[in-house]
Design an enzyme around this catalytic site. Structure first.
Site, PDB file in Angstrom:
ATOM      1  N   CYS A 132      -5.155  16.341  -3.911  1.00  0.00           N
ATOM      2  CA  CYS A 132      -5.550  15.547  -5.073  1.00  0.00           C
ATOM      3  C   CYS A 132      -6.659  14.569  -4.715  1.00  0.00           C
ATOM      4  CB  CYS A 132      -4.348  14.783  -5.627  1.00  0.00           C
ATOM      5  SG  CYS A 132      -4.739  13.773  -7.072  1.00  0.00           S
ATOM      6  N   CYS A 135      -6.383  11.153  -6.356  1.00  0.00           N
ATOM      7  CA  CYS A 135      -5.422  10.272  -5.685  1.00  0.00           C
ATOM      8  C   CYS A 135      -5.966   9.726  -4.364  1.00  0.00           C
ATOM      9  CB  CYS A 135      -4.125  11.026  -5.404  1.00  0.00           C
ATOM     10  SG  CYS A 135      -3.451  11.940  -6.793  1.00  0.00           S
ATOM     11  N   ASP A 136      -6.606  10.589  -3.580  1.00  0.00           N
ATOM     12  CA  ASP A 136      -6.862  10.266  -2.168  1.00  0.00           C
ATOM     13  C   ASP A 136      -8.312  10.060  -1.768  1.00  0.00           C
ATOM     14  OD1 ASP A 136      -4.144  10.437  -1.798  1.00  0.00           O
ATOM     15  OD2 ASP A 136      -4.189  12.516  -1.130  1.00  0.00           O
TER      16      ASP A 136
END
Length: 306
Positions: A132, A135-136
């Protein structure tokens, strides 16, 4: 006992639905499956959950779990292996041989990322390997990363990452990208992006604490190349966790649950929330939002039964 609602799945969607249902004084059971808390429990720092600048994925899910239990929601760590939606009350058969019956069901089984299946993938998951970018990506500022895939998900992940990383390498097994999204041209034209076609990842290497390099193989001549990398994003598609519902409710051609009127399925009293129906956003916050929506729709349905 016949529950008012049985919720299948215990990620953000399932737990949010459980909180709403149990607060409404409806008898609620959450069947957690083999991974209580869902995929978010394998994530390290979550930095995009409102109200938490940074929180461990496991901690966030344990807080949500406690929240649901606080309002009387029953949670069981059992896997649903078969369902029967032909007659009310609906029946859910568990891996321990037991059966749960409920007047309504909320499906929140999520989806699983397709894996590369190469050495090092599991060892360095959350230690460089991610699924992701949304997300990261901030964790890889000014670093070198690899994205594996060539479809819409891959080019979207890659484009997002280019705003953070120093160098991005896109590895695709085919000779051209299959993505239809015009965003792919931003990726192709970006000077900090290298695309390696006709190749696959054979191994992810590291020092035991974090990944350090990726070994790729050319599909035609079988030559091997090792690329230094701080991170690798797997973007080769998702598999919705819906196999047990195949003959019970309508699925689309990709296996996602077909949604009617926001959270409803084609079976009255059966609702869906989260990634089992969402092939686009796939975020914890959107899953939680649909968990709320499914619970409210389910409450309205149960009120009509009275």
């Amino acid at each position: 006992m016949v529950y008012d609602v049985a919720i299948i799945g215990s990620g953000p969607a399932g737990l949010t639905a459980g909180i709403y249902m149990s607060r409404a004084k409806l008898s609620t059971i959450i069947l957690e499956g083999t991974q209580p808390g869902g995929q978010l429990t394998t994530t390290t720092s979550v930095e995009n959950w409102p109200g938490n600048i940074s929180i461990l994925g496991l901690d966030l899910m344990m807080q949500m779990r406690s929240h649901a239990e606080h309002y009387g929601c029953k949670l069981e760590m059992n896997q649903v292996t078969k369902v029967d939606f032909a007659n009310l009350p609906y029946s859910l058969y568990l891996d321990n041989g037991q059966k749960v019956q409920a007047r309504s069901v909320i499906i929140a089984t999520g989806a699983s990322h397709r894996e590369l299946g190469c050495p090092g993938e599991k060892e360095y998951f959350a230690k460089g390997v991610s699924v992701c970018a949304t997300c990261d990506a901030p964790f890889f500022k000014d670093k070198q990363v690899i994205v594996v895939g060539g479809g819409d998900s891959a080019v979207t992940e890659a484009e997002h990452l280019t705003h953070f990383v120093k160098k991005l390498t896109l590895v695709h097994i085919l000779d051209e990208l299959t993505a239809k999204d015009p965003i792919k041209y931003k990726v192709i034209e970006n000077p900090n992006v290298e695309i390696i076609y006709g190749s696959s990842v054979k191994e992810i290497k590291g020092d035991g604490q974090k990944m350090t390099a990726v070994v790729i193989e050319n599909q035609k001549n079988k030559s091997i190349k090792e690329i230094p990398a701080d991170g690798l994003f797997v973007a080769i598609g998702m598999i919705p966790n819906t196999a047990i519902f195949k003959d019970q409710i309508e699925l689309d051609k990709h296996g996602y649950i077909a949604v009617k009127d926001n959270t409803k399925t084609n079976r009255e009293g059966v609702f869906v929330a989260g990634d089992a129906a969402d092939y686009r956003y796939r975020q914890a916050i959107t899953a939680a939002g649909t968990g709320c929506m499914a619970a409210l729709d389910c409450q309205a349905y149960l009120n009509r039964l009275k």
